[in-house]
Design an enzyme around this catalytic site. Structure first.
Site, PDB file in Angstrom:
ATOM      1  CB  SER A   1      92.285  20.826  56.043  1.00 35.15           C
ATOM      2  OG  SER A   1      91.230  20.087  56.602  1.00 35.15           O
TER       3      SER A   1
ATOM      4  CE  LYS B   1      93.772  18.769  60.142  1.00 33.58           C
ATOM      5  NZ  LYS B   1      92.519  19.581  60.037  1.00 33.58           N
TER       6      LYS B   1
END
Lengths: 218, 218
Positions: free
Chosen positions: B139, B176
């Site tokens: 990600s 993230k």
DNA sequence: TAGCTTGATTTATGTAACCGTTTTCATAGT
DNA sequence: ACTATGAAAACGGTTACATAAATCAAGCTA
């Protein structure tokens, strides 16, 4: 008009480039070097050039300055900066905790630790043959090596097909993937904007070492 | 007599010293080298000259595998594996070698080293608050964090806008980028295939720490 | 007048050239 | 046949030169 031009002439103190404004920042001498070593010597000179830039300021000669400001020096390097790993890495106890405890949520700083490790040990296998380089350029971006990253390079590893290597090419150090095909030996960048480089028999490319790790700092 | 001398003249095949009979054993080129490096380069040239004469080949590998295979334990964790940095990272001397010590030139394994550094010191600022995670998933691939990479996470740093953070979200850890906009607080993956996540007031997201480094091993 | 242009001046840097030295071969002399 | 001597060729340190880069001052333009 010759008249105009004449007025511009004459000795002018302080004109011209400053002393030490060359790429080495100091006077040079001419040396004779065997052909096979030329690109290696040049590469090294470029390297130490950027190193001294990183030092602190253009303090004309004293090189005593070398603080431990690693981060600063990264930014200023023309091609790479390099370092060696610490000399004397002690064997540190590595407590092993069960990884099942992991679930214990947010505070890893407490007792249920998995394992402690020494980054030096984790990342450096052959201490004597290892050094660090700071990358400049994006020729390896596809595998996540970015400008400013630090590479760990092991000189004792054999450059095999598929390995990431540091090569001295025309007096410049580059990171490339080594590819040994039937078509010959290639240095392949991990970036479609750059072409692969064929290593000819007679070319003066020198492999400095194999990259074992790449470190990005945020 | 001039007569005698004349008869001795003329082109004579095979006369003169042999090619490669010089001290380097090969043709040379002239290079310009900064004054402070001249003796260093010369020393190295002499060194490698005598080495090649001695016929010492660099044996391809001469290493004993270190036993502590950290890598194994990485695989067993469901989402991440984690570790803490070694507990007791001593301050290790960072020897600055005089350039007079010269020795081996492009071989950083030798003595004329500028600077050594301890990876622990370079990468870990707050030892007590730092731990390591092994990434699973892609990600964050756009900023070069790949599956299998090791992250260094500092819990003592404040999660600010733009920082890469480790967040515990619904019982799972994720990496993230933290984004604090007028629209609210977001956890943004660096991969267009994944959607940003809005952090609501009432959501039970916990930020574990700020990622300071990412390490890829090849 | 401020900023740009132009040419002069000075240093830098890669390369060609120079020149004394070293090595090797061929011929002459003994 | 052996040695001495000079020529030829390569070596290697150094100088010299040509081009580039950096900087300043004067002229020029708006």
């Amino acid at each position: 008009m010759s008249n105009t031009i004449d007025k511009r002439g004459g000795i002018r103190q302080g004109a011209g480039r400053k002393k030490g404004s060359g790429k080495f920042g100091e006077p040079t001498k001419v040396l004779r070097v065997p052909e096979s070593k030329v690109s290696e010597v040049q590469a090294w000179l470029n390297l130490s050039k950027s190193q001294s830039k990183a030092g602190v300021k253009a303090s004309t000669f004293s090189e005593v300055e070398l603080g431990i400001s690693i981060n600063k020096s990264q930014q200023e390097c023309s091609e790479f900066a390099w370092y060696l790993p610490a000399n004397d890495v002690n064997f540190i106890e590595i407590p092993l905790y069960s990884h099942k405890v992991v679930a214990g949520f947010p505070s890893p700083a407490d007792d249920y630790i998995e394992q402690r490790l020494d980054l030096n040990e984790k990342l450096i296998r052959n201490k004597e043959a290892t050094f660090l380089l700071v990358v400049q350029g994006d020729s390896m971006q596809k595998i996540g090596i970015k400008d400013g990253d630090t590479l760990i390079v092991d000189r004792s590893l054999e450059p095999k097909d598929g390995k990431i290597v540091i090569a001295a090419l025309d007096g410049e150090l580059t990171v490339k993937r080594l590819s040994m095909k039937s078509t010959g030996t290639w240095l392949v960048p991990e970036n479609d904007d750059y072409p692969p480089i064929l290593v000819r028999e007679e070319s003066d490319i020198v492999i400095w070492g194999v990259v074992t790790s790449a470190i990005s700092q945020f």
